[in-house]
Design a protein around this motif. Structure first.
Motif, PDB file in Angstrom:
ATOM      1  N   PRO B  81      76.636 -25.298 112.317  1.00 50.73           N
ATOM      2  CA  PRO B  81      77.223 -25.702 111.031  1.00 50.73           C
ATOM      3  C   PRO B  81      78.733 -25.499 111.051  1.00 50.73           C
ATOM      4  O   PRO B  81      79.230 -24.571 111.679  1.00 50.73           O
ATOM      5  N   LYS B  82      79.445 -26.378 110.344  1.00 49.62           N
ATOM      6  CA  LYS B  82      80.917 -26.322 110.333  1.00 49.62           C
ATOM      7  C   LYS B  82      81.398 -25.767 108.984  1.00 49.62           C
ATOM      8  O   LYS B  82      80.982 -26.242 107.937  1.00 49.62           O
ATOM      9  N   VAL B  83      82.292 -24.771 109.031  1.00 49.99           N
ATOM     10  CA  VAL B  83      82.835 -24.237 107.776  1.00 49.99           C
ATOM     11  C   VAL B  83      84.122 -24.942 107.373  1.00 49.99           C
ATOM     12  O   VAL B  83      84.806 -24.523 106.445  1.00 49.99           O
ATOM     13  N   GLY B  84      84.483 -26.033 108.079  1.00 46.20           N
ATOM     14  CA  GLY B  84      85.653 -26.810 107.689  1.00 46.20           C
ATOM     15  C   GLY B  84      86.904 -26.369 108.427  1.00 46.20           C
ATOM     16  O   GLY B  84      86.832 -25.656 109.430  1.00 46.20           O
ATOM     17  N   VAL B  94      81.129 -20.021 103.172  1.00 50.24           N
ATOM     18  CA  VAL B  94      80.989 -19.099 104.300  1.00 50.24           C
ATOM     19  C   VAL B  94      79.948 -18.028 103.977  1.00 50.24           C
ATOM     20  O   VAL B  94      79.094 -17.697 104.807  1.00 50.24           O
TER      21      VAL B  94
END
Lengths: 340, 312
Positions: B81-84, B94
């Protein structure tokens, strides 16, 4: 009058939904524990922390900023008697943007003591003063012998905004890649800075602005007939202009300072209200506040959930959600009325 | 999906546990112990491409639950998953990953999100974003300690030191000091790297001379200044070459074709994170850059490479 319940429903939904999973029943328990109705042992500490220190301030900030921007937009449109007037017209937004760009790019020139004292508040304070300064210059240019010309103010606002853009362009030129990226994000807006102190500052300022705006409704209705007509109806036009500018400056300045540039709400929320309830400012101002707050809370709900765990800049969403809504209203109204 | 399912399971477990509290006090004690154990299973969010690489290099990737958008290597990291973007973290986003540890560089932000994360008790290990080998060693130390693998950290550090020393020996033995112009992007005027940039540090580590200096950061370069800088080699990123549509297009930019590098078609491209990331592949990247920028054969680019080659 279904607007009130809709606004409350959006707010409740915005509190219940977020990237961090909290069951709706837990949200109620946590809120209950906050006001002493539920025993604190019955709630999960981390969920409570997320709700109280992140989500609740964000929803409150969104409601305040949305209301402030929408009312400022309605005031500007009333003052300029121009449907495309938006809160940025008097230079507040561009002045704030220039100051924000200055802090982002040349933050190192500020004395270390000042940076330490203000910390995260350096940028908001600078942006607020930048916006206020720009608006005061616009007002000063347009005022002669104690009379402010709305027409000159419009042009002066455009001129000051162009000047600020040039300054931002120059700062963008000397900025590093990271600073450029931060600047871009700032111009797209975010409610991510929400915490209780920010909510207190923004909420207090915008509440005062909203209270003052109530007393402007009747004079603005008179002004719709024309400046001379308003004068003959007994309105102190110059005093009203001063208060309108002060209220817009405070509401927009504090919003831009903490949330960056959030477009569209100030322009379109008042128009939606006019299409739905007519142009009477006694209705327009409070209804714009309600709609603006609701729209921004809804947009932020999407912004912080749609790409979770990351989040989208809110400026993208205010336009993306608001424009279709606005277009549908325009189409429905088309042919029924000539007012706009 | 799996992640979310497991959260729901946990909540359901907690709620059920509460309902049974009065009847099964003893059982609850066991469940609580289990809860503590699962809460302490490390869940790491890595915010920074080089930090993510170090986590993988240490073999600690099992602890990793999410990364930022700059974590492009290895491929396995792309599936997390990407937190940006590192500077625009969402505190709640997060936290939703239930991290126990966040690895970050000084570039991570915004400050309010970091404060909120700290306030909920998440540990944040922050490292400097400086472009140097010493900082890489420091990052390895910090990450290894934070994920509880100090031995693997020491081993990685030893290997990195040996590798960079070997590369440096090779470079020191070379007589040539090529003038290198790094081009970051190609919209309008070429953006080139001045002092203090990662590209500048890489060119110097590889024993070259930055063809442009005297200014900080990345700046657009006029056609005339490009000719004046007269680089022997043009260095760019694989992504940059792909964005402009090939080496020919790059060299047709005003000025670039008239430099020594342009005339001899000496254009080097390396994958951006590999070249500029200052992660654990640094010695390998330094060595590859040093060799390719001196080798008239390999430096004449014909096709854009898509991925970095393994250690030579």
């Amino acid at each position: 009058m279904t607007a009130g319940p809709i606004a409350v429903a959006v707010a409740v939904f915005a509190l219940a939904v977020g990237a961090f999973p909290i069951a709706p029943s837990q949200v109620l328990s946590i809120l209950g524990a906050g006001i002493g109705l539920v025993a604190p042992e019955a709630i999960d500490a981390q969920q409570a922390a997320v709700l109280w220190s992140i989500r609740v301030p964000r929803v409150l900030l969104g409601a305040a900023v949305g209301a402030g921007l929408a009312v400022a937009g309605a005031l500007m449109q009333g003052l300029f008697r121009n449907p495309i007037a938006d809160p940025g017209l008097i230079g507040v937004t561009s002045g704030a943007a220039l100051a924000a760009a200055f802090v982002i790019v040349l933050g190192a020139v500020f004395p270390g003591k000042l940076v330490r004292e203000l910390g995260n508040y350096l940028l908001p304070f600078a942006a607020f003063f930048g916006g206020a300064l720009a608006a005061l210059i616009v007002k000063h240019v347009a005022t002669r012998d104690g009379v402010t010309s709305v027409f000159t103010m419009l042009l002066a606002g455009i001129a000051i905004s162009a000047l600020a853009s040039a300054g931002i362009g120059l700062l963008a030129y000397i900025a590093t890649d990271t600073q450029l990226r931060l600047l871009t994000f700032w111009t797209l807006g975010s409610l991510g800075s929400a915490n209780w102190s920010v909510v207190a500052i923004v909420g207090f300022t915008i509440s005062i602005a909203l209270i003052l705006s109530v007393r402007l409704a009747a004079p603005l209705n008179a002004l719709a007939l024309g400046e001379f007509e308003a004068k003959h109806l007994g309105v102190d036009v110059q005093r009203m202009k001063n208060i309108v500018l002060l209220v817009a400056l405070a509401a927009v300045g504090v919003s831009v300072a903490f949330c960056g540039m959030i477009g569209f709400i100030g322009l379109v929320a008042p128009h939606c209200v006019r299409l739905l309830c007519g142009p009477d400012h006694r209705m327009l101002l409070p209804a714009s506040a309600l709609l603006g707050g609701t729209l921004l809370v809804a947009a932020d709900l999407v912004a912080r959930t749609v790409v979770a765990p990351a989040e989208l800049p809110i400026g993208i969403l205010t336009a993306l959600l608001g424009v279709p809504f606005f277009v549908v209203l325009l189409r429905r109204q088309h042919g029924q009325t000539t007012s706009g | 999906m799996n992640l979310r399912d497991s959260y729901d399971d946990r909540f359901r477990g907690v709620r059920k546990g509460r309902r049974m509290r009065f009847a099964f006090g003893a059982l609850i004690f066991g469940l609580a112990l289990l809860g503590v154990a699962s809460a302490q299973a490390p869940r790491v969010v890595s915010v920074g491409g080089s930090l993510t690489e170090i986590v993988y290099a240490l073999g600690a990737e099992k602890q990793l639950v999410a990364v930022d958008t700059t974590s492009l290597y290895p491929d396995a990291a792309l599936k997390l998953p990407k937190v940006g973007y590192a500077r625009q973290l969402s505190a709640e986003g997060v936290l939703a990953l239930r991290p126990t540890l966040i690895l970050a560089t000084s570039e991570a932000g915004p400050p309010n999100a970091l404060e909120q994360l700290r306030a909920t008790g998440v540990k944040i290990e922050s490292t400097s974003a400086e472009h140097s080998f010493d900082e890489l060693r420091n990052k390895v130390k910090v990450v290894a300690a934070a994920v509880g693998m100090p031995d693997a950290g020491r081993a990685l550090e030893t290997k990195l030191v040996a590798d960079i020393a070997e590369a440096s020996r090779w470079i020191a033995a070379q007589p040539s000091r090529p003038r290198v112009l790094f081009i970051l992007s190609h919209s309008g005027a070429a953006q080139v790297s001045g002092d203090g940039t990662a590209a500048d540090a890489m060119i110097k580590l590889a024993g070259g001379v930055n063809a442009v200096s005297g200014f900080k950061g990345y700046k657009p370069l006029t056609a005339e200044a490009a000719i004046g800088a007269n680089p022997d080699v043009i260095l760019t990123t694989t992504q940059g070459v792909a964005a402009i549509g090939g080496i020919d297009k790059l060299l047709s930019q005003p000025g670039l074709g008239l430099t020594a590098a342009g005339k001899a078609r000496r254009v080097l491209d390396m994958e951006a994170l590999y070249l500029l990331g200052f992660g654990p592949r640094l010695p390998q990247a330094v060595r590859e850059l040093a060799k390719r920028m001196r080798d008239p054969q390999t430096a004449v680019a014909t096709t854009a490479r898509t991925s970095p080659s393994p250690a030579p």
